[in-house]
Design a protein around this motif. Structure first.
Motif, PDB file in Angstrom:
ATOM      1  N   VAL A  18       0.864  -1.182   0.000  1.00 60.28           N
ATOM      2  CA  VAL A  18       0.000   0.000   0.000  1.00 60.28           C
ATOM      3  C   VAL A  18       0.900   1.231   0.000  1.00 60.28           C
ATOM      4  O   VAL A  18       1.881   1.283   0.735  1.00 60.28           O
ATOM      5  CB  VAL A  18      -0.885   0.019   1.271  1.00 60.28           C
ATOM      6  CG1 VAL A  18      -1.704   1.304   1.359  1.00 60.28           C
ATOM      7  CG2 VAL A  18      -1.805  -1.203   1.326  1.00 60.28           C
ATOM      8  N   VAL A  19       0.576   2.195  -0.833  1.00 56.85           N
ATOM      9  CA  VAL A  19       1.239   3.501  -0.745  1.00 56.85           C
ATOM     10  C   VAL A  19       0.306   4.383   0.078  1.00 56.85           C
ATOM     11  O   VAL A  19      -0.905   4.387  -0.152  1.00 56.85           O
ATOM     12  CB  VAL A  19       1.453   4.118  -2.148  1.00 56.85           C
ATOM     13  CG1 VAL A  19       1.951   5.543  -2.060  1.00 56.85           C
ATOM     14  CG2 VAL A  19       2.411   3.254  -2.963  1.00 56.85           C
ATOM     15  N   ILE A  20       0.866   5.091   1.048  1.00 58.84           N
ATOM     16  CA  ILE A  20       0.052   6.019   1.837  1.00 58.84           C
ATOM     17  C   ILE A  20       0.375   7.434   1.364  1.00 58.84           C
ATOM     18  O   ILE A  20       1.537   7.756   1.110  1.00 58.84           O
ATOM     19  CB  ILE A  20       0.359   5.877   3.346  1.00 58.84           C
ATOM     20  CG1 ILE A  20      -0.011   4.460   3.821  1.00 58.84           C
ATOM     21  CG2 ILE A  20      -0.411   6.920   4.162  1.00 58.84           C
ATOM     22  CD1 ILE A  20       0.397   4.167   5.261  1.00 58.84           C
ATOM     23  N   VAL A  32       7.046   0.860   3.897  1.00 63.45           N
ATOM     24  CA  VAL A  32       5.886   1.564   3.336  1.00 63.45           C
ATOM     25  C   VAL A  32       6.285   2.932   2.781  1.00 63.45           C
ATOM     26  O   VAL A  32       6.907   3.740   3.478  1.00 63.45           O
ATOM     27  CB  VAL A  32       4.788   1.775   4.406  1.00 63.45           C
ATOM     28  CG1 VAL A  32       3.610   2.549   3.825  1.00 63.45           C
ATOM     29  CG2 VAL A  32       4.317   0.453   4.948  1.00 63.45           C
ATOM     30  N   VAL A  33       5.904   3.161   1.539  1.00 64.44           N
ATOM     31  CA  VAL A  33       6.139   4.466   0.926  1.00 64.44           C
ATOM     32  C   VAL A  33       5.033   5.412   1.392  1.00 64.44           C
ATOM     33  O   VAL A  33       3.846   5.113   1.244  1.00 64.44           O
ATOM     34  CB  VAL A  33       6.143   4.338  -0.615  1.00 64.44           C
ATOM     35  CG1 VAL A  33       6.095   5.704  -1.278  1.00 64.44           C
ATOM     36  CG2 VAL A  33       7.367   3.557  -1.072  1.00 64.44           C
ATOM     37  N   ILE A  34       5.443   6.534   1.979  1.00 65.70           N
ATOM     38  CA  ILE A  34       4.466   7.534   2.427  1.00 65.70           C
ATOM     39  C   ILE A  34       4.722   8.836   1.664  1.00 65.70           C
ATOM     40  O   ILE A  34       5.747   9.493   1.857  1.00 65.70           O
ATOM     41  CB  ILE A  34       4.537   7.782   3.955  1.00 65.70           C
ATOM     42  CG1 ILE A  34       4.510   6.456   4.735  1.00 65.70           C
ATOM     43  CG2 ILE A  34       3.386   8.682   4.387  1.00 65.70           C
ATOM     44  CD1 ILE A  34       4.638   6.618   6.258  1.00 65.70           C
ATOM     45  N   GLN A  35       3.785   9.150   0.791  1.00 67.92           N
ATOM     46  CA  GLN A  35       3.893  10.386   0.010  1.00 67.92           C
ATOM     47  C   GLN A  35       3.294  11.550   0.795  1.00 67.92           C
ATOM     48  O   GLN A  35       2.370  11.355   1.585  1.00 67.92           O
ATOM     49  CB  GLN A  35       3.092  10.267  -1.295  1.00 67.92           C
ATOM     50  CG  GLN A  35       3.544   9.173  -2.236  1.00 67.92           C
ATOM     51  CD  GLN A  35       2.613   9.084  -3.453  1.00 67.92           C
ATOM     52  OE1 GLN A  35       1.399   9.196  -3.326  1.00 67.92           O
ATOM     53  NE2 GLN A  35       3.190   8.856  -4.615  1.00 67.92           N
ATOM     54  N   ASP A  48      11.018  10.722   6.561  1.00 69.85           N
ATOM     55  CA  ASP A  48       9.873   9.824   6.368  1.00 69.85           C
ATOM     56  C   ASP A  48       8.981  10.225   5.192  1.00 69.85           C
ATOM     57  O   ASP A  48       7.889   9.682   5.033  1.00 69.85           O
ATOM     58  CB  ASP A  48       9.048   9.737   7.663  1.00 69.85           C
ATOM     59  CG  ASP A  48       9.796   8.937   8.715  1.00 69.85           C
ATOM     60  OD1 ASP A  48      10.011   7.734   8.480  1.00 69.85           O
ATOM     61  OD2 ASP A  48      10.216   9.521   9.732  1.00 69.85           O
ATOM     62  N   ILE A  49       9.437  11.163   4.386  1.00 60.78           N
ATOM     63  CA  ILE A  49       8.651  11.575   3.210  1.00 60.78           C
ATOM     64  C   ILE A  49       9.287  10.954   1.967  1.00 60.78           C
ATOM     65  O   ILE A  49      10.435  11.240   1.638  1.00 60.78           O
ATOM     66  CB  ILE A  49       8.564  13.122   3.099  1.00 60.78           C
ATOM     67  CG1 ILE A  49       7.927  13.699   4.371  1.00 60.78           C
ATOM     68  CG2 ILE A  49       7.778  13.522   1.851  1.00 60.78           C
ATOM     69  CD1 ILE A  49       7.699  15.198   4.363  1.00 60.78           C
ATOM     70  N   ASP A  50       8.512  10.085   1.325  1.00 61.84           N
ATOM     71  CA  ASP A  50       9.074   9.270   0.234  1.00 61.84           C
ATOM     72  C   ASP A  50       8.550   9.668  -1.141  1.00 61.84           C
ATOM     73  O   ASP A  50       8.350   8.817  -2.010  1.00 61.84           O
ATOM     74  CB  ASP A  50       8.730   7.788   0.474  1.00 61.84           C
ATOM     75  CG  ASP A  50       9.097   7.334   1.878  1.00 61.84           C
ATOM     76  OD1 ASP A  50      10.216   7.640   2.325  1.00 61.84           O
ATOM     77  OD2 ASP A  50       8.256   6.672   2.533  1.00 61.84           O
ATOM     78  N   GLY A  51       8.277  10.946  -1.322  1.00 63.06           N
ATOM     79  CA  GLY A  51       7.746  11.399  -2.605  1.00 63.06           C
ATOM     80  C   GLY A  51       6.438  12.120  -2.395  1.00 63.06           C
ATOM     81  O   GLY A  51       6.105  12.496  -1.264  1.00 63.06           O
ATOM     82  N   GLY A  52       5.688  12.326  -3.467  1.00 64.02           N
ATOM     83  CA  GLY A  52       4.501  13.152  -3.322  1.00 64.02           C
ATOM     84  C   GLY A  52       3.348  12.745  -4.215  1.00 64.02           C
ATOM     85  O   GLY A  52       3.526  12.055  -5.232  1.00 64.02           O
ATOM     86  N   LEU A  53       2.158  13.165  -3.795  1.00 64.35           N
ATOM     87  CA  LEU A  53       0.965  13.061  -4.621  1.00 64.35           C
ATOM     88  C   LEU A  53       0.646  14.500  -5.037  1.00 64.35           C
ATOM     89  O   LEU A  53       0.353  15.351  -4.188  1.00 64.35           O
ATOM     90  CB  LEU A  53      -0.188  12.427  -3.835  1.00 64.35           C
ATOM     91  CG  LEU A  53      -1.501  12.216  -4.603  1.00 64.35           C
ATOM     92  CD1 LEU A  53      -1.296  11.385  -5.866  1.00 64.35           C
ATOM     93  CD2 LEU A  53      -2.546  11.536  -3.715  1.00 64.35           C
TER      94      LEU A  53
END
Ligand code: PGA
Length: 251
Positions: free
Chosen positions: A163-165, A206-209, A227-232
């Protein structure tokens, strides 16, 4: 190590003409981006068109919503996960605050959808986040915990590495107000810590955007947080230069 992941949420924007221009621009610039997973999520009706214009390059395609029912049936106006898969759609945004607020989607419906997506092998991008009122009244963490628990209760922690959060503070979406990197990191750490209490190994994967007014000029600092692994990305994903710059910032 978690691989950064940037996804563009186009919302209800675009036409065949504008999509041809945008996706062609992305095609010509994608090689500039380092080791980052990238997806774009057009309105469902354009998923096939986007895939055809992408012509198999490394940008994946996602949907912005789907039905709770996995296959087919009398559900006028809906698309199922089987249909998304059939059209080479690898991701689906679920529980976006606009779906929650404007279409009354409940935690329990969102949990069912996450479960259905996982079972079909489509990666859910599960959105969670608090309103300004909730943040100011001090219930932010319990709001986010409730949103996560609804899904955890249905799919179990073991499934969460698929799951990506996306943490999206509702007050930062489309408003130009970004959470500061520290504010965002605090919530990301809270989310990872909560998952870690259940399974530390899964939590570390877990990837957390982060989502909410991410722009080229704030992306580097946001994505620099541990803890920020990218963005939406909403608005800025409609501009090829901005979206590519944001993807680069994640690399
Ligand atoms: P925004 O939208 O980047 O335009 O704030 C983010 C989102 O709603 O996913």
């Amino acid at each position: 190590m978690r691989k950064p992941f940037v996804a563009g949420n186009w919302k209800m924007h675009g036409s065949k003409a504008s999509i041809l221009t945008l996706v062609s621009d992305l095609n010509s610039k994608i090689a500039e981006i380092g080791d980052v997973d990238v997806a774009i999520c057009p309105p469902a009706i354009y998923i096939d068109y986007v895939n055809r214009v992408l012509a198999g390059n490394r940008i994946a395609v996602g949907a912005q919503n789907m039905a709770e029912e996995a296959n087919q049936g009398a559900f006028t106006g809906e698309q199922s996960v089987a249909m998304l898969k059939d059209m080479d759609c690898n991701y689906v945004i679920l529980g976006h605050s606009e779906r929650r607020a404007l279409y009354g989607e409940t935690d329990s419906q969102i949990a069912t959808k996450v479960d259905v997506a996982l079972k079909a092998g489509v990666t859910p991008i599960l959105c969670v986040g608090e309103t300004l009122e909730e943040r100011e009244s001090g219930v932010m963490e319990s709001v986010i915990a409730t949103q996560l628990d609804a899904v955890l209760d249905v799919v179990g922690i073991e499934s969460f590495d698929k799951v990506v959060i996306a943490y999206e503070p509702v007050w930062a979406i489309g408003t130009g107000k970004t959470a500061s990197p520290q504010q965002a990191q605090e919530v990301h750490a809270f989310i990872r810590g909560k998952l870690s209490g259940l399974n530390a190994d899964v939590a570390s994967k877990v990837v957390i955007q982060y989502g909410g007014s991410v722009k080229p000029d704030n992306a580097v600092e946001l994505f620099g947080q541990p803890d920020i692994d990218g963005g939406l990305i909403g608005g800025a994903s409609l501009n090829a230069n901005d979206f590519i710059a944001i993807c680069k910032a994640a690399g």
